[in-house]
Design a protein around this motif. Sequence first.
Motif, short mmCIF file in Angstrom:
data_model
loop_
_atom_site.label_atom_id
_atom_site.label_comp_id
_atom_site.label_asym_id
_atom_site.label_seq_id
_atom_site.Cartn_x
_atom_site.Cartn_y
_atom_site.Cartn_z
N LEU A 186 -16.04 18.80 7.24
CA LEU A 186 -15.58 18.59 8.63
C LEU A 186 -15.24 17.13 8.88
O LEU A 186 -14.29 16.83 9.62
N TYR A 187 -15.99 16.24 8.25
CA TYR A 187 -15.71 14.81 8.41
C TYR A 187 -14.33 14.47 7.85
O TYR A 187 -13.54 13.76 8.47
N ASN A 188 -14.02 14.99 6.65
CA ASN A 188 -12.70 14.78 6.07
C ASN A 188 -11.61 15.38 6.95
O ASN A 188 -10.54 14.79 7.14
N TYR A 189 -11.88 16.56 7.50
CA TYR A 189 -10.90 17.23 8.35
C TYR A 189 -10.63 16.43 9.61
O TYR A 189 -9.47 16.26 10.02
N ASN A 190 -11.68 15.94 10.25
CA ASN A 190 -11.49 15.18 11.49
C ASN A 190 -10.76 13.86 11.25
O ASN A 190 -9.97 13.43 12.09
N ARG A 191 -11.02 13.23 10.10
CA ARG A 191 -10.34 11.98 9.78
C ARG A 191 -8.96 12.19 9.20
O ARG A 191 -8.16 11.27 9.13
N LYS A 192 -8.69 13.43 8.74
CA LYS A 192 -7.47 13.74 8.00
C LYS A 192 -7.33 12.80 6.80
O LYS A 192 -6.26 12.30 6.48
N SER A 193 -8.46 12.61 6.10
CA SER A 193 -8.49 11.68 4.97
C SER A 193 -9.71 11.98 4.11
O SER A 193 -10.73 12.46 4.62
N GLN A 252 -8.32 19.20 -0.01
CA GLN A 252 -8.20 18.10 0.94
C GLN A 252 -7.68 16.83 0.26
O GLN A 252 -6.81 16.14 0.79
N HIS A 253 -8.22 16.54 -0.93
CA HIS A 253 -7.90 15.27 -1.59
C HIS A 253 -6.51 15.27 -2.19
O HIS A 253 -5.76 14.29 -2.03
N TYR A 254 -6.14 16.34 -2.89
CA TYR A 254 -4.90 16.35 -3.66
C TYR A 254 -3.70 16.95 -2.91
O TYR A 254 -2.56 16.79 -3.36
N LEU A 256 -3.79 18.20 1.13
CA LEU A 256 -3.70 18.05 2.57
C LEU A 256 -3.56 16.60 3.02
O LEU A 256 -2.74 16.29 3.89
N TYR A 257 -4.34 15.70 2.44
CA TYR A 257 -4.38 14.32 2.92
C TYR A 257 -3.93 13.30 1.88
O TYR A 257 -4.08 12.10 2.11
N TYR A 258 -3.40 13.77 0.76
CA TYR A 258 -3.05 12.84 -0.33
C TYR A 258 -1.96 11.85 0.10
O TYR A 258 -2.12 10.63 -0.05
N LYS A 259 -0.86 12.37 0.65
CA LYS A 259 0.24 11.49 1.05
C LYS A 259 -0.19 10.52 2.14
O LYS A 259 0.17 9.34 2.13
N ARG A 260 -0.96 11.01 3.09
CA ARG A 260 -1.44 10.16 4.18
C ARG A 260 -2.31 9.02 3.64
O ARG A 260 -2.16 7.86 4.06
N ASP A 261 -3.21 9.34 2.70
CA ASP A 261 -4.08 8.30 2.14
C ASP A 261 -3.28 7.28 1.32
O ASP A 261 -3.57 6.09 1.36
N ILE A 262 -2.28 7.76 0.60
CA ILE A 262 -1.45 6.84 -0.19
C ILE A 262 -0.68 5.90 0.73
O ILE A 262 -0.59 4.69 0.50
N GLU A 263 -0.12 6.46 1.82
CA GLU A 263 0.63 5.63 2.76
C GLU A 263 -0.26 4.63 3.48
O GLU A 263 0.15 3.49 3.75
N THR A 264 -1.50 5.03 3.76
CA THR A 264 -2.40 4.16 4.52
C THR A 264 -3.11 3.14 3.65
O THR A 264 -3.19 1.96 4.00
N PHE A 265 -3.62 3.60 2.49
CA PHE A 265 -4.47 2.75 1.68
C PHE A 265 -3.84 2.35 0.35
O PHE A 265 -4.41 1.55 -0.39
N GLY A 266 -2.69 2.94 0.00
CA GLY A 266 -2.07 2.66 -1.29
C GLY A 266 -2.66 3.56 -2.36
O GLY A 266 -3.56 4.36 -2.12
N ALA A 267 -2.12 3.43 -3.56
CA ALA A 267 -2.59 4.25 -4.69
C ALA A 267 -4.04 3.91 -4.99
O ALA A 267 -4.43 2.75 -5.03
N VAL A 268 -4.85 4.96 -5.18
CA VAL A 268 -6.26 4.76 -5.47
C VAL A 268 -6.41 4.54 -6.98
O VAL A 268 -6.67 5.46 -7.74
N ASN A 269 -6.23 3.29 -7.40
CA ASN A 269 -6.32 2.98 -8.82
C ASN A 269 -7.34 1.88 -9.08
O ASN A 269 -7.31 1.21 -10.09
N TYR A 270 -8.24 1.69 -8.10
CA TYR A 270 -9.26 0.68 -8.26
C TYR A 270 -10.59 1.36 -8.58
O TYR A 270 -10.73 2.57 -8.51
#
Length: 317
Positions: A186-193, A252-254, A256-270
């Motif tokens: 639910l936390y991921n859903y509410n944040r859409k991330s 959720q990760h791959y 529903l919210y993948y594009k949004r997270d990439i646009e907001t935080f960049g590629a998760v390669n750290y």
Amino acid sequence: MPILTLQCTSMDLETVTKSIGWTYVLVWGVANYPTVISNTQLKSVQGISIDYMYFNLMGFVLYTLYTGSMYSSALVRREFFEETHEWPLIKLNDVIFGIHNLFTNSVIMSQAYCWGFKKNDNQRLSCMAKLVLSCVFAYLMGGGYYIYTSQGWEPVPNVFNWSRLLTSLGLVKIAMSVCKNIPQILYNYNRKSTHGWPILMIWLDFVGALLSFVQLCLDGYIVGDLSTIFDNKPKLFLAVQVFIADFIFFLQHYYLYYKRDIETFGAVNYGAIEQDERFLLEHTHDHDHLPGIMSTSTSSSCPVSNTDKDELQRLIN
């Protein structure tokens, strides 16, 4: 010759199932350490729900009681056999798995309360969690007291006995797992991330559940009755519950919210620690602005007002 071949095949399968068992114990055990290590390095438990900690710890208390008794108690094993005509499909690796995860979750709990690590002001055990945990504890103590006073330590089949109590505790452990996953979903859903929720942990969780399920099926095949996998309901339902929860996290990760997270935080390669640091930075203002509640972060320059809709939504969630 056919008999010899069959015996050899059975011995080979026994070796395979033991190897699978210890492998899933290792995989599931490793899944806990990134959380322990990142909490230690960050001196913070802000990325973990307090309800999640309590439900997880209680779940493994129950699972350890279940597997330990079914594996080592002659009384419990005899009661189980009298009712099912099969010995419990509990392996030593199941017992070690429960004990190890009980230990690691105890460490995580101690980090929240004994190590002086930082928590958000709104990181508290919810009233619903208190109610559920109290009911589980009352059931455990009440059931044990009833059986001890009415039956003692003698095997008594076909009644509410030690075997049935412990099997039910194993099933309650599954409920604890569901309870811990729902808030995060639910936390991921509410944040859409899913930012700040390490997907590596979910992959390890999924692989561990898959190996546990495969071992259970192989054990049933070896004894010549696949229906016996339903006799070990806690282990079976634990794997199924993990499959369902992890599928939702993957979705959720791959997707529903993948594009949004990439646009907001960049590629998760750290690395995992840097990801946790970014997560904490993202939640810099997760302190209480609600009227009548004193914040531990009382900076007068905080740009978030006590009527900010997003801030209130975070506190509610």
